[in-house]
Design an enzyme around this catalytic site. Structure first.
Site, PDB file in Angstrom:
ATOM      1  N   HIS A  54     -49.814  21.241 -53.941  1.00  0.00           N
ATOM      2  CA  HIS A  54     -48.802  21.471 -52.885  1.00  0.00           C
ATOM      3  C   HIS A  54     -47.507  21.987 -53.504  1.00  0.00           C
ATOM      4  O   HIS A  54     -46.783  21.259 -54.172  1.00  0.00           O
ATOM      5  CB  HIS A  54     -48.547  20.146 -52.145  1.00  0.00           C
ATOM      6  CG  HIS A  54     -47.639  20.271 -50.964  1.00  0.00           C
ATOM      7  ND1 HIS A  54     -47.974  19.814 -49.705  1.00  0.00           N
ATOM      8  CD2 HIS A  54     -46.388  20.789 -50.827  1.00  0.00           C
ATOM      9  CE1 HIS A  54     -46.984  20.036 -48.862  1.00  0.00           C
ATOM     10  NE2 HIS A  54     -45.999  20.635 -49.527  1.00  0.00           N
ATOM     11  N   HIS A  56     -44.313  25.229 -52.661  1.00  0.00           N
ATOM     12  CA  HIS A  56     -43.833  26.294 -51.763  1.00  0.00           C
ATOM     13  C   HIS A  56     -43.383  27.459 -52.639  1.00  0.00           C
ATOM     14  O   HIS A  56     -42.217  27.550 -53.018  1.00  0.00           O
ATOM     15  CB  HIS A  56     -42.670  25.793 -50.905  1.00  0.00           C
ATOM     16  CG  HIS A  56     -43.041  24.701 -49.957  1.00  0.00           C
ATOM     17  ND1 HIS A  56     -43.169  24.907 -48.600  1.00  0.00           N
ATOM     18  CD2 HIS A  56     -43.348  23.400 -50.161  1.00  0.00           C
ATOM     19  CE1 HIS A  56     -43.526  23.764 -48.006  1.00  0.00           C
ATOM     20  NE2 HIS A  56     -43.632  22.833 -48.936  1.00  0.00           N
ATOM     21  N   GLN A 149     -42.776  26.645 -40.892  1.00  0.00           N
ATOM     22  CA  GLN A 149     -41.661  25.763 -41.282  1.00  0.00           C
ATOM     23  C   GLN A 149     -40.774  25.328 -40.111  1.00  0.00           C
ATOM     24  O   GLN A 149     -40.320  24.212 -40.043  1.00  0.00           O
ATOM     25  CB  GLN A 149     -40.796  26.477 -42.338  1.00  0.00           C
ATOM     26  CG  GLN A 149     -39.553  25.726 -42.773  1.00  0.00           C
ATOM     27  CD  GLN A 149     -39.846  24.477 -43.589  1.00  0.00           C
ATOM     28  OE1 GLN A 149     -40.214  24.540 -44.736  1.00  0.00           O
ATOM     29  NE2 GLN A 149     -39.688  23.312 -42.965  1.00  0.00           N
ATOM     30  N   HIS A 207     -48.059  19.469 -42.986  1.00  0.00           N
ATOM     31  CA  HIS A 207     -46.859  18.713 -43.379  1.00  0.00           C
ATOM     32  C   HIS A 207     -46.729  17.609 -42.326  1.00  0.00           C
ATOM     33  O   HIS A 207     -46.428  17.898 -41.169  1.00  0.00           O
ATOM     34  CB  HIS A 207     -45.619  19.595 -43.368  1.00  0.00           C
ATOM     35  CG  HIS A 207     -45.392  20.325 -44.655  1.00  0.00           C
ATOM     36  ND1 HIS A 207     -46.245  21.294 -45.103  1.00  0.00           N
ATOM     37  CD2 HIS A 207     -44.415  20.205 -45.598  1.00  0.00           C
ATOM     38  CE1 HIS A 207     -45.800  21.746 -46.273  1.00  0.00           C
ATOM     39  NE2 HIS A 207     -44.689  21.109 -46.597  1.00  0.00           N
ATOM     40  N   GLU A 210     -43.058  13.780 -42.487  1.00  0.00           N
ATOM     41  CA  GLU A 210     -42.118  13.797 -43.611  1.00  0.00           C
ATOM     42  C   GLU A 210     -40.736  13.413 -43.074  1.00  0.00           C
ATOM     43  O   GLU A 210     -39.836  14.240 -42.929  1.00  0.00           O
ATOM     44  CB  GLU A 210     -42.077  15.175 -44.284  1.00  0.00           C
ATOM     45  CG  GLU A 210     -41.292  15.152 -45.597  1.00  0.00           C
ATOM     46  CD  GLU A 210     -41.133  16.524 -46.239  1.00  0.00           C
ATOM     47  OE1 GLU A 210     -41.357  17.551 -45.558  1.00  0.00           O
ATOM     48  OE2 GLU A 210     -40.745  16.572 -47.425  1.00  0.00           O
ATOM     49  N   ASP A 306     -44.295  20.206 -55.049  1.00  0.00           N
ATOM     50  CA  ASP A 306     -43.658  20.641 -53.790  1.00  0.00           C
ATOM     51  C   ASP A 306     -42.642  21.762 -53.985  1.00  0.00           C
ATOM     52  O   ASP A 306     -42.746  22.802 -53.350  1.00  0.00           O
ATOM     53  CB  ASP A 306     -43.005  19.441 -53.083  1.00  0.00           C
ATOM     54  CG  ASP A 306     -42.796  19.632 -51.586  1.00  0.00           C
ATOM     55  OD1 ASP A 306     -43.438  20.517 -51.002  1.00  0.00           O
ATOM     56  OD2 ASP A 306     -42.005  18.874 -51.003  1.00  0.00           O
TER      57      ASP A 306
HETATM   58  N1  17E Z   1     -40.455  22.340 -46.272  1.00  0.00           N
HETATM   59  C1  17E Z   1     -40.646  21.108 -45.745  1.00  0.00           C
HETATM   60  O1  17E Z   1     -40.783  20.964 -44.520  1.00  0.00           O
HETATM   61  N2  17E Z   1     -40.693  20.037 -46.564  1.00  0.00           N
HETATM   62  C2  17E Z   1     -40.546  20.180 -47.870  1.00  0.00           C
HETATM   63  N3  17E Z   1     -40.591  19.098 -48.658  1.00  0.00           N
HETATM   64  C3  17E Z   1     -40.344  21.469 -48.442  1.00  0.00           C
HETATM   65  C4  17E Z   1     -40.309  22.531 -47.591  1.00  0.00           C
HETATM   66  C5  17E Z   1     -40.160  21.634 -49.902  1.00  0.00           C
HETATM   67 FE   FE2 Z   2     -44.013  20.654 -48.688  1.00  0.00          FE
END
Ligand code: 17E
Ligand code: FE2
Length: 411
Positions: A54, A56, A149, A207, A210, A306
């Site tokens: 994982h 980006h 995103q 995702h 988070e 990440d």
């Molecule tokens: N985008 C996101 O939603 N969460 C992250 N940890 C990163 C990008 C790096």
């Molecule tokens: Fe991520």
């Protein structure tokens, strides 16, 4: 090619590995000879390469542009990236991504899953990374996740852009349900992601949760969908940090479902220790998912970097052992055997999440993708964050490093 005097995981003694036509031909303790093309592993740990499950790559090396993330929150990161991505070009993305891939190669990584933001009407980052994927394929396997995103339902035409990205060639479909405007949008976005993955036969990497909100329960939905559609081994949930804040009875119930569904969990320890807990005073939550308990419950779990110097995380060298180190500290996985087993978090478990196990591992008949680490065993490698001395790809050396020499006064 021959690699002699290798120490292998879960095996006693020293082993010789012969390689023919880019594949592992023989693994034996008998003496083998190949004077022309022989590497002496000299008793060093010899394993399958590291897997980065994982990252980006579209955002690497953009930290500070237009300014640094001072709050340290996910939300400020997303706002900063929304600004920075207005300026991306194909060359900008390709140059930065290749710089990160060189770093990954230097760390002994040969398999990478990168998320790519699809909330861009031009899909520039995806087009750039599809080119990179092709250009680097001899040294690294790059999987791309179409990652919305700014949301599938909350971003204008988010669903259409996601489908377009999958049609262009993304290997996996993503979603970000906890960031959608509402819970209902979150569920709808997951339905969309699963629908596209089925329609185009793709993997899934969400995702998921988070956020430090103990009410963010999208992981249960992801697992239930994967279970119903019998596609658990193709589904990963990344981050899942809200799990840190769930009450234990709920977590217990959830673990049963995760196990039934057979989905993969990918944790990003350095990143989430940095991003989470930012709205707490004291005590401050660590904001890392329950890696120890997930593993104990038999759920495939891996760890990832990440970010490398992006709007979400200012540091990062993509050293997999650093992620392991942070994980075993924060999750209190420091029993002797637990430390040794934690090497799986960036090798076998991550390979399983990427759905590449058929071609991964030090076994006869598999592609000769092998690293030799400057350590005697997993424990030493983790304690010392040991560098990789050789990375071998289909029988060819793609990285060679001299061990560091230090002169020091004897005592
Ligand atoms: N985008 C996101 O939603 N969460 C992250 N940890 C990163 C990008 C790096
Ligand atoms: Fe991520």
């Amino acid at each position: 090619m021959l690699i002699k005097n290798s120490r292998l995981r879960r095996k006693e003694g020293l082993w010789n590995i012969s390689i023919k036509n880019g594949k592992i031909h023989k693994i034996t303790q008998e003496a083998l000879f190949d004077d022309n093309d022989c590497i002496d592993a000299a008793g060093h740990l010899t394993t399958a390469p590291y897997v980065e499950p994982h990252i980006h790559l579209d955002a690497v090396f953009t930290a500070g542009e237009p300014h640094w993330n001072e709050s340290g929150t996910l939300f400020e990161g997303i706002e900063l990236w929304a600004e920075r991505k207005k300026q991306i070009t194909i060359d900008d993305v390709k140059n930065r991504a290749k710089k990160a891939i060189r770093l990954q190669i230097s760390q002994g990584i040969q398999f990478v899953r990168s998320h790519v933001d699809t909330t861009d009407p031009q899909l520039t980052a995806l087009k750039a990374l599809l080119e990179v994927k092709e250009e680097v394929k001899d040294i690294i396997n790059l999987q791309l996740v179409a990652f919305p995103q700014e949301g599938i339902c909350s971003y204008p035409d988010g669903d259409k852009l996601l489908e377009e990205a999958v049609k262009l060639g993304a290997d996996a479909v993503g979603a970000i349900p906890h960031y959608e405007f509402t819970r209902e949008y979150g569920i709808k976005s997951l339905n969309k992601a699963f629908e596209l993955a089925q329609k185009y036969d793709r993997l899934i990497d969400i995702h998921c949760d988070e956020i430090d909100d103990p009410q963010s329960h999208f992981l249960g939905t992801v697992a239930a969908m994967a279970y119903k559609l019998e596609m658990g081994d193709k589904v990963s949930a990344s981050h899942t940090t809200a799990m840190h804040s769930y009450n234990n009875p709920y977590a217990y119930k959830l673990f049963r479902l995760l196990h039934l569904a057979g989905i993969n969990i990918i944790s990003c320890p350095t990143e989430n220790i940095h991003l989470q807990g930012r709205f707490d005073t004291f005590p401050k939550r660590r904001g890392i998912t329950r890696v120890k308990e997930l593993l104990e419950a038999g759920i495939n779990t891996s760890v990832a970097q990440d970010s490398i110097m992006d709007p979400w995380y200012p540091l990062g060298t993509d050293n997999p052992l650093r992620e392991v180190d942070m994980c075993i500290h924060a999750c209190q996985m420091m029993g002797y055997q637990e430390i040794i087993n934690s090497f799986d978090l960036v090798t076998d478990n991550a390979a399983k999440a990427l759905h590449i196990t058929n071609d991964y591992g030090i076994d006869k008949g598999k592609p000769a993708n092998i690293i030799i680490i400057d350590a005697d065993n997993e424990f030493d490698a983790i304690r010392n964050l040991s560098p990789v001395l050789y990375s071998i790809r289909r029988g060819k050396v793609i990285l060679e490093r001299e061990p560091q020499k230090v002169k020091m006064k004897q005592i």
